[in-house]
Design an enzyme around this catalytic site. Sequence first.
Site, mmCIF file in Angstrom:
data_model
loop_
_atom_site.group_PDB
_atom_site.id
_atom_site.type_symbol
_atom_site.label_atom_id
_atom_site.label_comp_id
_atom_site.label_asym_id
_atom_site.label_seq_id
_atom_site.Cartn_x
_atom_site.Cartn_y
_atom_site.Cartn_z
ATOM 1 N N HIS A 159 0.848 -1.194 0.000
ATOM 2 C CA HIS A 159 0.000 0.000 0.000
ATOM 3 C C HIS A 159 0.880 1.238 0.000
ATOM 4 C CE1 HIS A 159 0.827 0.631 4.241
ATOM 5 N NE2 HIS A 159 0.222 -0.478 4.611
ATOM 6 N N HIS A 209 -3.671 -3.189 17.796
ATOM 7 C CA HIS A 209 -4.453 -4.150 17.010
ATOM 8 C C HIS A 209 -5.897 -4.295 17.452
ATOM 9 C CE1 HIS A 209 -0.297 -5.138 15.967
ATOM 10 N NE2 HIS A 209 -0.829 -5.278 14.785
ATOM 11 N N LYS A 264 -8.002 -1.980 6.245
ATOM 12 C CA LYS A 264 -8.784 -2.901 5.415
ATOM 13 C C LYS A 264 -10.261 -2.758 5.724
ATOM 14 C CE LYS A 264 -6.145 -6.920 3.987
ATOM 15 N NZ LYS A 264 -5.620 -8.189 4.437
ATOM 16 N N CYS A 301 -4.989 -4.807 22.923
ATOM 17 C CA CYS A 301 -3.754 -4.251 22.370
ATOM 18 C C CYS A 301 -4.090 -2.935 21.670
ATOM 19 C CB CYS A 301 -3.144 -5.231 21.365
ATOM 20 S SG CYS A 301 -1.871 -4.454 20.355
ATOM 21 N N CYS A 304 0.168 -10.851 22.070
ATOM 22 C CA CYS A 304 -0.624 -10.330 20.944
ATOM 23 C C CYS A 304 -0.046 -10.879 19.652
ATOM 24 C CB CYS A 304 -0.612 -8.804 20.914
ATOM 25 S SG CYS A 304 -1.378 -8.163 19.410
ATOM 26 N N LYS A 358 -7.599 6.865 9.347
ATOM 27 C CA LYS A 358 -6.581 5.827 9.378
ATOM 28 C C LYS A 358 -6.808 4.883 8.184
ATOM 29 C CE LYS A 358 -4.829 2.372 12.429
ATOM 30 N NZ LYS A 358 -4.781 1.656 13.636
ATOM 31 N N CYS A 383 1.124 -8.124 17.149
ATOM 32 C CA CYS A 383 2.464 -7.583 17.428
ATOM 33 C C CYS A 383 3.521 -8.663 17.383
ATOM 34 C CB CYS A 383 2.539 -6.952 18.807
ATOM 35 S SG CYS A 383 1.485 -5.528 19.043
ATOM 36 N N HIS A 417 3.799 1.643 2.520
ATOM 37 C CA HIS A 417 5.012 0.918 2.121
ATOM 38 C C HIS A 417 5.709 1.673 0.983
ATOM 39 C CE1 HIS A 417 2.323 -2.788 3.130
ATOM 40 N NE2 HIS A 417 2.917 -2.360 4.228
HETATM 41 N N1 MSP Z 1 7.803 -6.946 8.990
HETATM 42 C C1 MSP Z 1 7.866 -5.796 9.823
HETATM 43 C C2 MSP Z 1 9.130 -5.023 9.589
HETATM 44 C C3 MSP Z 1 10.393 -5.799 9.798
HETATM 45 S S1 MSP Z 1 11.798 -4.839 9.425
HETATM 46 C C4 MSP Z 1 13.096 -5.762 9.897
HETATM 47 C C5 MSP Z 1 6.664 -4.909 9.534
HETATM 48 N N2 MSP Z 1 6.059 -5.093 8.368
HETATM 49 S S2 MSP Z 1 4.755 -4.305 7.862
HETATM 50 O O1 MSP Z 1 4.508 -4.803 6.538
HETATM 51 O O2 MSP Z 1 3.706 -4.442 8.808
HETATM 52 O O3 MSP Z 1 5.086 -2.835 7.828
HETATM 53 C C6 MSP Z 1 6.149 -2.350 7.105
HETATM 54 C C7 MSP Z 1 6.281 -0.871 7.310
HETATM 55 O O4 MSP Z 1 5.177 -0.175 6.744
HETATM 56 C C8 MSP Z 1 6.352 -0.468 8.761
HETATM 57 O O5 MSP Z 1 7.379 0.490 8.936
HETATM 58 C C9 MSP Z 1 5.012 0.152 8.961
HETATM 59 O O6 MSP Z 1 5.019 1.095 9.944
HETATM 60 C C10 MSP Z 1 4.804 0.818 7.616
HETATM 61 N N3 MSP Z 1 3.453 1.273 7.471
HETATM 62 C C11 MSP Z 1 2.311 0.535 7.625
HETATM 63 N N4 MSP Z 1 1.242 1.372 7.476
HETATM 64 C C12 MSP Z 1 1.680 2.644 7.245
HETATM 65 C C13 MSP Z 1 1.058 3.868 6.974
HETATM 66 N N5 MSP Z 1 -0.254 4.006 6.945
HETATM 67 N N6 MSP Z 1 1.856 4.925 6.715
HETATM 68 C C14 MSP Z 1 3.215 4.820 6.657
HETATM 69 N N7 MSP Z 1 3.828 3.671 6.903
HETATM 70 C C15 MSP Z 1 3.083 2.595 7.286
HETATM 71 O O7 MSP Z 1 6.336 -4.076 10.357
#
Ligand code: MSP
Length: 518
Positions: A19, A147, A301, A144, A127, A298, A130, A22
Amino acid sequence: MSRAYYVTTPIYYVNAEPHIGHAYTYCVADSLRRWHALHGEEAWLVTGTDEHGEKIAEAAGARGVAPKAFADEISGMFRAAWEEVGLGVDRFVRTTDPDHVRNVQAILQQVYDAGWIEKRDYEGLYCVGCERFLTERDLEDGKCRDHDRAPEPRSESNYFFLMSREFGWLRSLFEERPDFVRPERYRNEALAMLRDESGLGDLSISRPKSRLAWGIELPFDRDYVCYVWFDALISYLTGAGYPDDPRFAARWASAEHLIAKDILKPHAIFWPIMLKAIGLPPPHHVSVHGYWNVEGRKMSKSLGNVLSPLEMRDRYGFEAFRYAVLREMSFGLDADLRQAALVERINADLANNLGNLVSRTLNLVDKLCGGEVPEAEGAEDDDARTLGDARRAVQTRTRDAMEGLRPHDALAEIVAFASQVNRYLDAQAPWKAVKEPGGEPRARTALFHACQCIATLAALLAAFLPDTAASIAGRLGAPDLLRGTVFGADGFAVASVPPGARVTKGTPLFPRLEVAGG
Ligand code: MSP
């Protein structure tokens, strides 16, 4: 050998699709990689997928497929999405890759042998979201915070990484290296976690296989698999070529981890201590950005408002989207993605300002100079001197912004400079000057300066908008402008457009967008 620069994004859990949150981190990482490469450094970017753990096992189970097959599918989707929008990668690490699994097991054994790991009985609230036991502070109304689900009481024997004995050392690291975690608000947050040790303690790094089999087996106890975060963080080493790649040490010394604020604790607390146990220095920077909301809410999904990077590409073109998000989010703070604001930003900065500057300049060169970049004639006047000063200043300011990891400021500077060149052209009005007696040299000189400024804009934009920058260089008749080392040791772009270069007008760089539904 050239200096190394190593930048990482988090590796993404394969329980969701890519998304814009990322994509934002990746756009920053890709821009940094390009920025450093344009400065002659060996830039190395690593991203990947985080595939082990309970969360993934659960998601695969819900779809009725084996975890590995599930991970293959979603990991492939991430990889394809990044490729499709033009985000480059030097190593895509999957935590199921054999070299990564080998690294994790070798490190576990090494750290265990060195007395950093101890087996203990543990009881607590776990959790799954987490993937860890929670503390009181993580709870709100028994759920949590992150979540919104109640954790499960669990008791089990686990292996603990003896992290807490290093909190004093970590505190002094934060003192010695004030920008280790940046921006400062997150350094303060990490220090607050360290001050209130009740939220920390030692780290359980195992999960009994009886409960969870989907993970990397502990080399010293086959009844357990490794905790997913211990596994995931090591991907940053695997990605840099640990342990055998001759470039590993140079890369590691410059390591820059880009993350969002929710994963500060593992990166700012667990990771430096894990590295100490492994015998490696901490990364150079942990750079933390905020969260993207969508139209004031926020992204989730359940709200059905998760935006995908491919959707954004289809709607705006990925470069325009990339510009807008890098410009709109102050790195470190949350930002709101509003489609109307995005369209306005793209129209104002890219279509009306930058795009218009390029098109009017090249049209004038075409019409007044026979399509060739003219020469400057006569002594430099005040306006040209002011413009020259601005051209140097924008390069210094952009560099400062990039060093301070403020890509939003870098882009603001670049676009402000484009406005200034537009104003210079307005003031010089070469289309009028040519009609005045003896005005032709002035018109040609003005267009010469405008072309040089556009070349500088192409160099400065190359890290952020690579296709646009290449297109500008091509239109200027100077395709070599962006080849090899573009910025010299003094930080200034070396390239200029030689008089006589044949320009091409082309179609608008950025067509004006209509506001959706407007
Ligand atoms: N797998 C772990 C990271 C391990 S790094 C050694 C993880 N994965 S994640 O897919 O859940 O999230 C990846 C990144 O995307 C995290 O930094 C998370 O904070 C970021 N984001 C998820 N939602 C976001 C937004 N809405 N806005 C900006 N970044 C966001 O955590």
